[in-house]
Design an enzyme around this catalytic site. Structure first.
Site, short mmCIF file in Angstrom:
data_model
loop_
_atom_site.label_atom_id
_atom_site.label_comp_id
_atom_site.label_asym_id
_atom_site.label_seq_id
_atom_site.Cartn_x
_atom_site.Cartn_y
_atom_site.Cartn_z
N CYS A 173 0.62 -1.15 -0.08
CA CYS A 173 -0.71 0.11 0.19
C CYS A 173 0.66 1.28 0.21
O CYS A 173 1.65 1.42 0.57
CB CYS A 173 -0.56 -0.16 1.49
SG CYS A 173 -1.95 -1.61 1.40
N ARG A 230 3.93 0.90 -6.18
CA ARG A 230 3.81 0.15 -5.48
C ARG A 230 2.98 -1.06 -5.55
O ARG A 230 3.03 -2.16 -4.85
CB ARG A 230 3.74 0.46 -4.22
CG ARG A 230 4.78 1.67 -3.89
CD ARG A 230 4.37 2.17 -2.86
NE ARG A 230 3.97 2.04 -1.43
CZ ARG A 230 5.34 1.84 -0.37
NH1 ARG A 230 6.41 2.21 -1.37
NH2 ARG A 230 5.50 1.22 1.09
N TRP A 252 -3.51 -2.22 -1.81
CA TRP A 252 -2.65 -3.56 -2.06
C TRP A 252 -3.96 -5.07 -1.41
O TRP A 252 -3.31 -4.95 -0.41
CB TRP A 252 -1.39 -3.66 -2.85
CG TRP A 252 -1.19 -4.97 -3.29
CD1 TRP A 252 -1.21 -5.14 -4.28
CD2 TRP A 252 -0.33 -5.93 -2.85
NE1 TRP A 252 -0.90 -6.79 -4.72
CE2 TRP A 252 -0.25 -7.17 -3.59
CE3 TRP A 252 0.79 -6.70 -1.65
CZ2 TRP A 252 0.62 -8.09 -3.83
CZ3 TRP A 252 1.01 -7.40 -1.64
CH2 TRP A 252 1.38 -8.17 -2.94
N ASN A 271 -1.45 0.29 6.11
CA ASN A 271 -0.42 -0.46 5.17
C ASN A 271 0.23 -1.81 6.11
O ASN A 271 0.82 -1.90 7.53
CB ASN A 271 0.56 -0.36 4.66
CG ASN A 271 1.68 -0.89 3.47
OD1 ASN A 271 1.12 -1.49 3.86
ND2 ASN A 271 2.47 -0.66 3.54
N GLY A 272 -0.27 -2.75 6.06
CA GLY A 272 0.16 -4.12 6.43
C GLY A 272 -1.65 -4.95 7.37
O GLY A 272 -2.19 -4.45 6.70
N GLU A 289 17.78 -15.60 -12.74
CA GLU A 289 17.28 -14.49 -12.98
C GLU A 289 16.43 -14.25 -14.32
O GLU A 289 16.33 -13.24 -14.07
CB GLU A 289 18.46 -13.42 -12.71
CG GLU A 289 18.09 -11.93 -12.41
CD GLU A 289 17.58 -11.38 -11.69
OE1 GLU A 289 17.22 -12.13 -10.70
OE2 GLU A 289 16.81 -10.47 -11.57
N LYS A 307 12.79 -12.67 -14.66
CA LYS A 307 13.01 -11.22 -15.77
C LYS A 307 11.37 -11.96 -16.24
O LYS A 307 11.04 -11.06 -16.93
CB LYS A 307 13.97 -10.93 -16.30
CG LYS A 307 14.61 -10.01 -15.13
CD LYS A 307 14.36 -9.13 -14.63
CE LYS A 307 14.59 -8.32 -13.29
NZ LYS A 307 14.46 -9.68 -12.47
N GLU A 363 8.22 -12.99 -14.90
CA GLU A 363 7.74 -11.08 -14.03
C GLU A 363 6.88 -10.51 -15.34
O GLU A 363 6.01 -9.82 -15.01
CB GLU A 363 8.35 -10.64 -12.89
CG GLU A 363 9.56 -10.41 -13.17
CD GLU A 363 9.98 -9.46 -11.77
OE1 GLU A 363 9.98 -9.68 -11.35
OE2 GLU A 363 11.29 -9.91 -12.34
N HIS A 419 20.32 -34.80 -16.33
CA HIS A 419 19.73 -35.56 -15.11
C HIS A 419 18.11 -34.58 -15.02
O HIS A 419 16.87 -35.40 -14.71
CB HIS A 419 19.71 -35.39 -13.72
CG HIS A 419 21.33 -35.23 -13.30
ND1 HIS A 419 21.58 -36.44 -13.73
CD2 HIS A 419 22.34 -34.91 -13.29
CE1 HIS A 419 23.14 -36.64 -13.44
NE2 HIS A 419 23.53 -35.29 -13.58
N LYS A 429 6.04 -3.45 -6.37
CA LYS A 429 7.50 -3.68 -5.57
C LYS A 429 8.37 -3.79 -4.39
O LYS A 429 9.08 -4.28 -4.06
CB LYS A 429 7.82 -1.67 -5.97
CG LYS A 429 9.22 -1.34 -5.38
CD LYS A 429 10.09 -2.49 -7.32
CE LYS A 429 11.57 -1.98 -7.11
NZ LYS A 429 12.82 -2.63 -7.83
C1 AGP Z 1 12.75 -8.70 -8.86
O1 AGP Z 1 12.50 -8.35 -10.42
C2 AGP Z 1 11.02 -9.38 -8.42
N1 AGP Z 1 10.74 -8.14 -8.15
C3 AGP Z 1 10.93 -9.97 -6.64
O2 AGP Z 1 11.61 -10.89 -6.86
C4 AGP Z 1 12.22 -8.51 -5.52
O3 AGP Z 1 13.65 -8.72 -5.88
C5 AGP Z 1 12.07 -9.87 -4.22
O4 AGP Z 1 10.60 -9.25 -3.85
C6 AGP Z 1 12.44 -8.94 -2.97
O5 AGP Z 1 12.78 -7.68 -3.03
P1 AGP Z 1 13.62 -6.46 -2.11
O6 AGP Z 1 14.60 -6.63 -2.68
O7 AGP Z 1 13.02 -5.12 -2.26
O8 AGP Z 1 13.79 -7.40 -1.34
#
Ligand code: AGP
Length: 615
Positions: free
Chosen positions: A2, A27, A75, A101-102, A484, A488, A491, A507, A610
């Site tokens: 949020c 966010r 959110w 938020n939370g 990684e 990418k 997501e 394997h 985010k």
């Molecule tokens: C990565 O592209 C994502 N946004 C996600 O995996 C992110 O790296 C993960 O949520 C950790 O976030 P942080 O680095 O803010 O702890």
């Protein structure tokens, strides 16, 4: 995750709050709302969906002008994203408004108690109970800050709360436990926000709030206490991100801007940490050399992209320090009853500094007596505040949900920590450290060079827009890079993508290979460990023989891979352990372009936020 904004001052509260919420859109959210104090009363508006829906509501049904107010982008956690469940939530008399938020873990019990006392709750949210509790306490205290302190002592869980009361038209009150809240202090005005991006257009003077603190904002100042009412020590700091830094800077997406900022982010993260003689200077670490010499195990805890940075850090830490290093998904870590003691150094990697899984992992480690070092990009966020030491990455604001420049700077910070450990423990001689630092200092230019050769990668990505699956292979530090690259693509392009250690192909995964299946292979340098390189060449041959479309990332001059690469992406020759800093960049560009070709929302991909501040 949020977004929260509170304001008191001479300006239109509505203008300041709505503009601030726009800065927090990254966010991720699914409803929004505002409340304003005016004419002795309180007025509010809230709508499901994006901020444009709220702005339309405010045109159709304008709120009265006022200079004290708050706003929220939600959110959804408890309760669907509907108008009723949107924040702010009001008490039955409509005199209190609160945003949150939370997660309030004991809200069901509180809700039942309120209902027994005659309160009528309209929403499905946990937050609404706070509005009614504040109204009850305010009726006794006639002081919103005191009412907030009393209510917070009854709440369990993680919460950032901001509230106003119509009987105190010049006051905004906030409280935090676990979730982020920062104060902006201006001339005759003050701000509260989940993130400095909401108010840096007005002021760069900020105060970080600590755990279990309540803040009272007035035009002429800010008062911070604990939940117990005792005055609290707070740290003021200057926000060096200017307003434009959080803008797109001419790019279509924040992500493109942040990919392009990587050379500077890498250079900035090195700044001030290498002295004139070429030695490391990490005084900021706040863990003494003597304590670091006692460390006999390192555990890295992180999530997502930050976890992949930790996987790469492991290779450098073990190679340069000879300290055993484990890398753990933060969400799994504390549930496996890990073996920790005062000689275990836990490294928590987090861009946002608010990831609840990582925060709870570091808390568990500290309870076991381990020291925690945070590697974080967000000054004043919870994870560094709750760690014994922090090494900040200087990537600047990373707005796009998909992490790019934060990842590269996390790697740089991990290398610096590993080198520093080697330096204080004598496992790396000064001249060896100077060599690595010299190589690190050249990475910024190497990334710049890679960025200048990305057109073929973008063209390739567009040609694969109709594909359903892409596999990624790598060996050694190339394996986390493959993971990684797959993350990418998942997501951003919403495609099935999977990373493998290339040695694992035989394997099982090789059964996945079929005609024209795109497979990205991150080839290690042929110069350092030729055996690794020879094996990856064999892997490329094996998959090509079975019809795969091979996309090979290989360093300039590596001709051995060329005959088996349908697409060859060249990167500058770099030392093996530093190669992820350049090999990852084409994968970021590839995923971003593919997402664009598929018409996806790049900066705020579906279902993602985010910063994930719930477990
Ligand atoms: C990565 O592209 C994502 N946004 C996600 O995996 C992110 O790296 C993960 O949520 C950790 O976030 P942080 O680095 O803010 O702890």
């Amino acid at each position: 995750m949020c977004g929260i904004v509170g304001y008191v001052g001479p300006q239109s509260a509505l203008d300041v709050v709505v503009a601030g919420l726009k800065r927090l859109e990254y966010r991720g959210y699914d409803s929004a709302g505002v409340a304003v104090l005016a004419d002795g009363g309180l007025a509010a508006a809230k709508k499901a969906g994006k901020l444009v829906n709220l702005e339309k509501e405010l045109v159709d049904r304008p709120l009265p002008a006022g200079t004290t107010g708050l706003g929220h982008t939600r959110w959804a956690t408890h309760g669907a994203p509907t108008d009723v469940n949107a924040h702010p939530h009001l008490d039955n008399a409509g005199r209190v408004a609160v945003v949150h938020n939370g997660i309030i873990e004991n809200f069901a019990l509180l809700r039942a108690e309120l209902a027994e006392r005659g309160h009528v709750l309209a929403s499905d949210t946990d937050t609404e109970v706070v509005a009614h509790l504040l109204a009850e306490e305010f009726a006794v205290t006639a002081d919103l800050a005191e009412a907030m302190r009393l209510v917070c002592r009854r709440l369990d869980g993680a919460f950032t709360l901001v509230a106003v009361h119509a009987d105190e038209p010049d006051v905004v009150v906030g409280a935090r436990r676990n979730s982020p809240l920062v104060v902006g202090v201006g001339e005759g005005e003050a701000f509260l926000a989940s993130d400095v991006a909401a108010f840096i257009a007005h002021t760069r003077s900020a105060i970080e709030l600590g755990q279990d603190q309540v803040v009272e904002l007035r035009r002429d100042g800010v008062t911070v206490t604990g939940f117990d009412g005792r005055p609290a020590d707070v740290r003021s700091y200057h926000v060096d991100w200017d307003a434009s830094a959080a803008e797109k800077g001419g790019y279509d997406y924040f992500m493109l801007k942040e990919i392009a900022e990587q050379p500077k982010a890498v250079a900035d993260t090195l700044l001030g940490r290498i002295d004139a003689s070429g030695s490391l200077r990490l005084d900021e670490l706040r863990i003494s050399a003597a304590e670091l010499r006692e460390v006999d195990k390192i555990v890295v805890v992180a999530c997502g992209t930050a976890f992949h940075a930790g996987m790469i850090a492991k290779y450098a830490i073990e190679h340069w320090t000879r300290i055993p290093c484990e890398v753990e998904l933060a969400s799994e870590f504390r549930y496996r009853d890990p073996i920790l003691d005062p000689r275990t150094l836990v490294i928590a990697i987090s861009q946002s500094g608010e990831t609840m899984d990582t925060l709870m992992a570091l808390r568990h480690a500290r309870e076991q007596g381990s020291k925690v070092l945070a590697i974080c990009n967000t000054n004043g966020s919870t994870i560094p505040r709750e760690s014994d030491a922090v090494l900040y990455t200087h990537a600047g604001p990373e707005v796009a949900v998909a992490s790019t420049k934060a990842f590269l700077t996390q790697l740089v910070a991990c290398y610096l920590v590993a080198l520093y450990l080697g330096q204080v423990r004598g496992t790396k001689w000064g001249d060896e450290i100077h060599v690595v630092i010299r190589d690190l200092s050249q990475i910024s230019r190497a990334v710049e060079r890679v960025l200048g050769t990305m057109e073929p990668v973008r063209k390739l990505a567009r040609s694969l827009a109709d594909k359903n699956t892409v596999l990624f292979l790598g060996r050694h530090v190339g394996y986390p890079v493959a993971l990684e690259g797959a993350l990418k693509l998942k997501e951003l392009a919403y495609m099935h993508a999977e990373g493998f250690a290339a040695g694992e192909l035989k394997h099982g995964p090789i059964a996945l290979i079929e005609e024209d299946l795109p497979v990205v292979v991150v080839a290690p340098s042929p110069r350092a460990r030729s055996v690794l390189h020879d094996k990856i060449v064999s892997n490329i041959q094996e998959i090509r023989a079975r019809g795969a479309r091979t996309i090979v990332i290989a360093e300039e001059g590596d001709e051995a891979v060329a005959p088996y690469a349908d697409h060859l992406i060249r990167i500058p020759a770099t030392p093996t352990l530093l190669q992820p800093l350049v090999a990852t960049v084409p994968l970021q560009v590839f995923a971003c372009e593919l997402a664009t070709a598929r018409g996806n929302e790049v900066d705020q991909p579906r279902n993602l936020a985010k910063s994930v501040t719930v477990e």
